[in-house]
Enzyme design. Structure first.
Site, PDB file in Angstrom:
ATOM      1  CE  LYS A  37      36.065  32.504  -5.925  1.00  0.00           C
ATOM      2  NZ  LYS A  37      37.427  32.341  -5.470  1.00  0.00           N
TER       3      LYS A  37
ATOM      4  CB  ALA B 293      34.985  33.261  -9.132  1.00  0.00           C
TER       5      ALA B 293
ATOM      6  CG  ASP C 183      34.954  29.023  -8.029  1.00  0.00           C
ATOM      7  OD1 ASP C 183      34.818  28.149  -7.145  1.00  0.00           O
ATOM      8  OD2 ASP C 183      36.015  29.636  -8.231  1.00  0.00           O
TER       9      ASP C 183
ATOM     10  CB  SER D 166      33.045  31.177 -12.145  1.00  0.00           C
ATOM     11  OG  SER D 166      34.170  30.341 -12.223  1.00  0.00           O
TER      12      SER D 166
HETATM   13  O1  C5P Z   1      36.131  23.901 -12.012  1.00  0.00           O
HETATM   14  P1  C5P Z   1      37.099  24.831 -12.657  1.00  0.00           P
HETATM   15  O2  C5P Z   1      37.210  24.620 -14.146  1.00  0.00           O
HETATM   16  O3  C5P Z   1      36.873  26.265 -12.320  1.00  0.00           O
HETATM   17  O4  C5P Z   1      38.526  24.471 -12.040  1.00  0.00           O
HETATM   18  C1  C5P Z   1      39.710  24.954 -12.623  1.00  0.00           C
HETATM   19  C2  C5P Z   1      40.891  24.104 -12.167  1.00  0.00           C
HETATM   20  O5  C5P Z   1      41.158  24.331 -10.781  1.00  0.00           O
HETATM   21  C3  C5P Z   1      40.694  22.615 -12.276  1.00  0.00           C
HETATM   22  O6  C5P Z   1      41.057  22.135 -13.547  1.00  0.00           O
HETATM   23  C4  C5P Z   1      41.634  22.068 -11.205  1.00  0.00           C
HETATM   24  O7  C5P Z   1      42.959  22.059 -11.653  1.00  0.00           O
HETATM   25  C5  C5P Z   1      41.545  23.140 -10.136  1.00  0.00           C
HETATM   26  N1  C5P Z   1      40.554  22.806  -9.085  1.00  0.00           N
HETATM   27  C6  C5P Z   1      40.845  21.790  -8.181  1.00  0.00           C
HETATM   28  N2  C5P Z   1      39.931  21.495  -7.204  1.00  0.00           N
HETATM   29  C7  C5P Z   1      38.771  22.182  -7.099  1.00  0.00           C
HETATM   30  C8  C5P Z   1      38.464  23.222  -7.994  1.00  0.00           C
HETATM   31  C9  C5P Z   1      39.388  23.515  -8.981  1.00  0.00           C
HETATM   32  O8  C5P Z   1      41.898  21.152  -8.257  1.00  0.00           O
HETATM   33  N3  C5P Z   1      37.917  21.864  -6.122  1.00  0.00           N
END
Ligand code: C5P
Length: 305
Positions: free
Chosen positions: A8, A101, A137, A104
């Site tokens: 993405k 991503a 994601d 993800s």
């Molecule tokens: O959800 P995911 O594990 O992919 O997110 C990775 C990191 O990106 C999180 O630990 C956070 O530090 C950051 N993040 C964030 N706000 C979001 C998505 C991700 O701060 N909405």
């Protein structure tokens, strides 16, 4: 069971306040593009992950891999006892830690594959609920197309978008850590004296342009609040972005948390020219031409061996 899943880009990434759980509230417009990983899942005695292809050595193998975490999350949500170990084989084309991503995507593909393999029969919306627990994601990689994401990015609404968009993705050497990019974004905002309470807002202009299907209208409206942070961590991205604009891209931006840069072309021919020019300018590790929107994670072959 083999599933194909897209990368993405974010057409808009509006980052709001940092929440108490460490995540940021955001409003984003996800757009799936035709760069796909393939994930094959087979029954096994214990769960394992094997990665081949692009950047394979950089992908964490074993239990910590997001695909293995996804398989365990699905088994747990089904209260599945025993017989839930799987061998997960990931054929990567999406570069790692690139803002596309890819991790993800592999997790989403694993959810679709295991749902089928185990005959679990979860609906797309039930699968998206499991996906949201795996990563922000992951639900979008299931859905594909073009969609507005809210919350952490996991709350999705399909967007009305017309036409096909031609992109050139310019890969950078090395990756960027998503948490580090968000933390840098916070630091830059604090240094500017900007309140942490900034509100994330959807661009109605961008949504209207997407409905028109006109890349010349969409290009100037692309935006990414993480771009200043990504560029401050990787100043070389400035050259890539400038080169793309100079070669006539309608829009030039860092994809997600970077360091991949995405350039919107007028059409397929322009994308070819842009790809050649960016390669010639030596501003990136490699380029690929893709189209969006692409479909979300879907089974391509039911054969397991
Ligand atoms: O959800 P995911 O594990 O992919 O997110 C990775 C990191 O990106 C999180 O630990 C956070 O530090 C950051 N993040 C964030 N706000 C979001 C998505 C991700 O701060 N909405």
């Amino acid at each position: 069971m083999t599933v194909r899943v897209p990368a993405k880009v974010n057409l808009q990434l509006s980052v709001g306040a940092r929440r108490d759980d460490g995540y940021h509230d955001l409003v984003t417009v996800f757009h799936a593009v035709s760069l796909f990983d393939e994930v094959t899942v087979r029954p096994a005695d214990r769960t394992s992950v094997r990665v081949t292809g692009q950047d394979a050595a950089a992908v964490p193998a074993g239990r910590g891999n997001l695909a293995a975490i996804a398989a365990r999350a699905l088994a747990a949500s089904l209260h599945r006892r025993g017989k839930s170990a799987v061998q997960i084989e990931i054929r990567k084309r999406i570069p790692v830690a690139a803002g596309l991503a890819g991790g993800s995507a592999d997790a989403a593909a694993t959810l679709v594959a295991c749902n089928d393999l185990w005959g679990a029969g979860l609906t797309p919306s039930q699968l998206r609920d499991v996906a949201a627990g795996v990563g922000s994601d992951v639900p979008f990689a299931l859905l594909g197309g073009t969609a507005v994401g809210q919350g952490r990015g996991e709350r999705l609404t399909a967007a009305l978008a017309a036409g096909t968009y031609h992109w050139v993705l310019a890969f950078a050497a090395g990756g960027l850590s998503t948490p580090e990019v968000y933390a840098t974004c916070d630091r830059l905002r604090a240094a500017r004296g900007a309140a942490n309470g900034a509100e994330a807002v959807l661009s109605t202009e961008l949504m209207a342009a997407l409905r028109s299907g006109d890349p010349a209208a969409v290009g100037p409206l692309l935006s990414n609040d993480l771009q200043p942070a990504a560029v401050s961590l990787r100043p070389d991205l400035r050259r890539a972005l400038a080169a793309g604009r100079e070669f006539g891209a309608f829009g030039a931006m860092v994809s997600g948390s970077g360091p991949t840069c995405a350039f919107l072309a007028a059409n397929a021919g322009h994308a070819r020219e842009l790809a050649v020019s960016l390669t010639g300018a030596g501003v990136c590790r490699g380029v690929v031409r893709v189209k969006g929107p692409a479909a979300g994670a879907a089974v391509v072959a039911a054969k397991t061996r």
